[in-house]
Design a protein around this motif. Structure first.
Motif, PDB file in Angstrom:
ATOM      1  N   UNK A 119     -10.229  -9.231  14.913  1.00 57.76           N
ATOM      2  CA  UNK A 119     -10.078  -8.570  13.499  1.00 57.76           C
ATOM      3  C   UNK A 119     -11.058  -8.340  13.044  1.00 57.76           C
ATOM      4  N   UNK A 120     -11.648  -9.351  13.032  1.00 61.82           N
ATOM      5  CA  UNK A 120     -12.930  -9.565  11.613  1.00 61.82           C
ATOM      6  C   UNK A 120     -14.396  -8.869  12.719  1.00 61.82           C
ATOM      7  N   UNK A 121     -14.361  -8.941  13.797  1.00 59.96           N
ATOM      8  CA  UNK A 121     -15.415  -8.760  14.730  1.00 59.96           C
ATOM      9  C   UNK A 121     -15.348  -6.878  14.945  1.00 59.96           C
ATOM     10  N   UNK A 122     -14.001  -6.219  14.481  1.00 57.66           N
ATOM     11  CA  UNK A 122     -14.200  -4.654  14.451  1.00 57.66           C
ATOM     12  C   UNK A 122     -14.063  -4.230  13.297  1.00 57.66           C
ATOM     13  N   UNK A 123     -13.894  -4.607  12.424  1.00 59.52           N
ATOM     14  CA  UNK A 123     -13.322  -4.269   9.956  1.00 59.52           C
ATOM     15  C   UNK A 123     -14.810  -3.910   9.692  1.00 59.52           C
ATOM     16  N   UNK A 124     -15.052  -2.968   8.908  1.00 55.54           N
ATOM     17  CA  UNK A 124     -15.825  -3.147   8.427  1.00 55.54           C
ATOM     18  C   UNK A 124     -16.500  -4.024   7.726  1.00 55.54           C
ATOM     19  N   UNK A 125     -18.350  -4.624   8.253  1.00 57.29           N
ATOM     20  CA  UNK A 125     -19.183  -4.568   7.283  1.00 57.29           C
ATOM     21  C   UNK A 125     -18.960  -5.487   5.481  1.00 57.29           C
ATOM     22  N   UNK A 126     -17.944  -5.017   5.569  1.00 59.78           N
ATOM     23  CA  UNK A 126     -17.880  -5.581   3.815  1.00 59.78           C
ATOM     24  C   UNK A 126     -17.327  -6.527   2.757  1.00 59.78           C
ATOM     25  N   UNK A 127     -17.888  -6.811   2.073  1.00 63.78           N
ATOM     26  CA  UNK A 127     -16.965  -8.055   1.614  1.00 63.78           C
ATOM     27  C   UNK A 127     -15.569  -7.814   1.432  1.00 63.78           C
TER      28      UNK A 127
END
Length: 700
Positions: A119-127
């Motif tokens: 999921x983290x691979x595809x989610x937006x890169x914000x905190x």
């Protein structure tokens, strides 16, 4: 049936490969394959015990061994069992709680950690997004959980945020491990810039890098095609007290090779051999490539044999490099051997494989083999590019396969591949050599329409074409075109003009003399001395010597052959003999005449028809002088013309010489068991030479 639930620290983190030096991995690691890898499988144990083990195997981190944080349950269990290496809980499979216990095993948690990484691979890169995903694990996250998540990530941006989350909430026993798995993410994303920045952060936080840190950054640089950067990082290792391991040696041999530092790559290879490091196929492929580029083709084979001796299995990349190397070395027999090895080893030839084969067979002029590979590529739907088409057409030009070349040229165009100047050059050469003027002109016009201008090779071929057709005015027109295009005539171009002169009617020779004088004044002067018979001062031999001293070695024999042919055409046998003698003196011709106790031979294989007849004339005179001196001839005399014919000629030298020998009424006859040889006996030769002597005396 009973279940054995294993979740001890030792079983989670023990290496996959137990090598003798696995305990000293930080100082000089020998373990290449301790991949941080997790699998959950229900392994059936002995059928006699009728028990099944639910076991968690190794979670891997690019060769890292990670001690997991111990839970209070683990400690309590150790105290009860007294075991620090294995912890087992026997569960009655008939119990209603069996399924609950299975769900509480690390298997279930591992799956959720992997899913979180995905999921983290595809989610937006914000905190906020990253922290929300990881916060769902509450306070149950362990150090090993952070490693599992990072190890399964491939998005460098979200990986950095995940690392920050873990740093704020966890106290790591081995911080370098967590940094290393994060560096792995940057390597997957080929983001060297982020990797270097993370390395700086490690140093700022007082974290000492290890071998895995450097090997990961080095391999990242190599994946980014930044060989110089890989070298830079490798050379930093000693300053951190680190020695390269097997993996790093392999990587650096490749990196130094790609960076052009051949000496360093070979030095590392020698160091790896003496240190008994195990190199991988990538390192060997680089070494073979280095030797190939250097033209040391035996070196390629030596590395290949050494690789096999060390038990490293060649892959398709290595075979492809070897095919290309042996093709460049013009060793088609070895090309065939390696191709057969590819098939025997169950490897599937790739486009690169077929391209190397086509180039190799094309260079070696193995026509049938090249056409076979060409057909195989077409059958498999592997489209040829313009370079491969040019390679096979150039081979057709050299071998005189006119019809095959036309077929391939049309196939090329129908396949949507646009011919380039080299394509048109090969086709014009093919048509020119066999005197097909209209086809050559049509191809030239097609080349103009494609936006190409003729080069020196095409103009040379056209002059040859018009010369064969005895269209001398077109030869002159084409010659003038070379100056219009501001092209400088080279030795081969002038040699072609000289060859055309040997086929031109005497009354038109003066047109070509002017062309030759303009293209090469020294050659023009020698030709003028012959054609206009102006050598009243006897300077011909000196002028011819100056000419041969001024031209390149590869065209000297062609020039000498053509000048002798021109002499024969002009009935200037004495000049022809003078030129042949000069050719022997300057070693343009070698080993024309040979003698043994049983046979004297005249070897004419490299001579033109005019030069061959001149050599025969001189040889017969020498034989006559031997008899006049009262010496004996050997039992056998032979003339060797070779066994082939010119690729664009209906007659070979053997046919020309056979006709000439019949005119002379000579006793030489073609040997049935030695192709290209004409033999006679001592008795027959003596009788013939005596009869010639009598005939010459009567004529005088």
């Amino acid at each position: 049936m009973a279940y054995n639930l294993c979740s001890s620290p030792s079983s989670l983190y023990k290496p996959l490969c137990n090598t003798p030096s696995s305990s000293s991995r930080d100082s000089k690691s020998r373990n290449l394959n301790n991949n941080f890898h997790h699998s959950s499988k229900i392994n059936t144990l002995s059928s006699q015990s009728r028990t099944t083990s639910l076991q968690i195997t190794n979670v891997s981190l690019q060769d890292e061994e990670i001690p997991r944080q111990e839970t209070s349950k683990d400690s309590n269990f150790k105290e009860k069992t007294g075991s620090s290496s294995k912890s087992y809980i026997w569960v009655n499979p008939k119990s209603s709680r069996a399924s609950i216990l299975r769900k509480s095993s690390y298997d279930a948690k591992y799956t959720s950690l992997v899913n979180a990484a995905k999921y983290l691979n595809s989610c937006s890169p914000n905190k906020d997004d990253v922290f929300n995903v990881l916060s769902k694990f509450d306070d149950k996250l362990l150090e090993q959980d952070a490693v599992v998540i990072l190890n399964n990530m491939s998005n460098p941006d979200t990986a950095l945020l995940a690392l920050k989350f873990f740093q704020e909430r966890l106290k790591f026993n081995r911080v370098v491990v967590v940094y290393n798995v994060t560096l792995k993410v940057f390597r997957k994303g080929r983001d060297l810039d982020k990797a270097e920045k993370l390395f700086d952060e490690m140093l700022e936080r007082g974290v000492k890098p290890d071998n895995f840190t450097f090997s990961t950054i080095i391999s990242c640089a190599r994946l980014c095609n930044l060989a110089d950067k890989a070298v830079e990082w490798f050379e930093k290792m000693p300053s951190f007290g680190l020695e390269p391991d097997d993996v790093t040696f392999s990587t650096m041999i490749d990196s130094y090779g790609r960076a052009g530092n051949v000496e360093k790559a070979l030095s590392l290879y020698d160091r790896a051999r003496t240190g008994e490091w195990r190199l991988d196929a990538t390192a060997f492929s680089t070494l073979i490539r280095i030797y190939k580029v250097a033209g040391n083709f035996d070196g390629c084979l030596n590395v290949y044999e050494e690789m096999k001796a060390l038990g490293v299995k060649p892959n398709l990349v290595i075979y492809n490099i070897l095919l290309d190397a042996m093709g460049r070395a013009k060793r088609p027999w070895q090309v065939k051997k390696f191709y057969q090895d590819i098939i025997d080893n169950g490897l599937s030839p790739s486009f690169v494989t077929y391209a190397a084969l086509l180039h190799a067979y094309g260079r070696a002029r193995y026509g049938d083999d090249a056409f076979k590979i060409y057909r195989e590529m077409k059958e498999k739907g592997l489209g040829l590019n313009v370079v491969l088409y040019n390679s096979i057409l150039a081979m057709c030009a050299d071998l005189g396969h006119v019809d095959k070349a036309v077929e391939i040229f049309e196939d090329m165009k129908s396949s949507g591949i646009k011919p380039d100047s080299w394509t048109f050059s090969s086709m014009i050469t093919i048509f020119s050599c066999c005197g097909k003027v209209s086809e050559a002109e049509n191809t030239l016009n097609e080349m103009f329409e494609a936006g190409f201008q003729p080069n020196i090779f095409i103009l040379t071929s056209l002059i040859q074409c018009y010369g064969k057709a005895q269209r001398i005015d077109d030869v002159v027109k084409t010659f003038n075109r070379i100056f219009e295009l501001v092209i400088t005539p080279d030795d081969r171009f002038c040699g072609c003009l000289l060859n055309v002169m040997t086929q031109t009617p005497n009354e038109e020779l003066s047109k070509l003399v002017k062309c030759v004088e303009r293209a090469n004044p020294k050659l023009g002067y020698v030709v003028k001395l012959l054609v206009e018979e102006q050598d009243r001062e006897g300077n011909f031999k000196n002028e011819a010597t100056d000419l041969f001293d001024s031209i390149s070695t590869e065209v000297k024999k062609a020039y000498c052959n053509c000048l002798i042919d021109l002499c024969i055409k002009l009935n200037m046998l004495e000049r022809a003999c003078e030129l042949l003698d000069l050719g022997l003196t300057l070693e343009i011709y070698t080993n024309i005449m040979s003698r043994t106790s049983t046979q004297w031979s005249l070897n004419l294989k490299s001579l033109s028809p005019g030069a061959a007849m001149t050599a025969l004339h001189i040889w017969m005179n020498d034989l006559s002088k031997v008899l006049e001196a009262g010496e004996q001839l050997p039992p056998l005399l032979g003339i060797n013309t070779g066994h082939g014919k010119h690729k664009y000629s209906e007659k070979g030298l053997a046919n020309v010489l056979e006709s000439y020998l019949k005119e002379l009424n000579s006793p030489f006859h073609e040997a049935p068991d030695k192709v290209g040889w004409f033999l006679t006996t001592k008795v027959a030769a003596e009788s013939w030479l005596e009869s010639r002597k009598s005939t010459d005396a009567a004529a005088a």
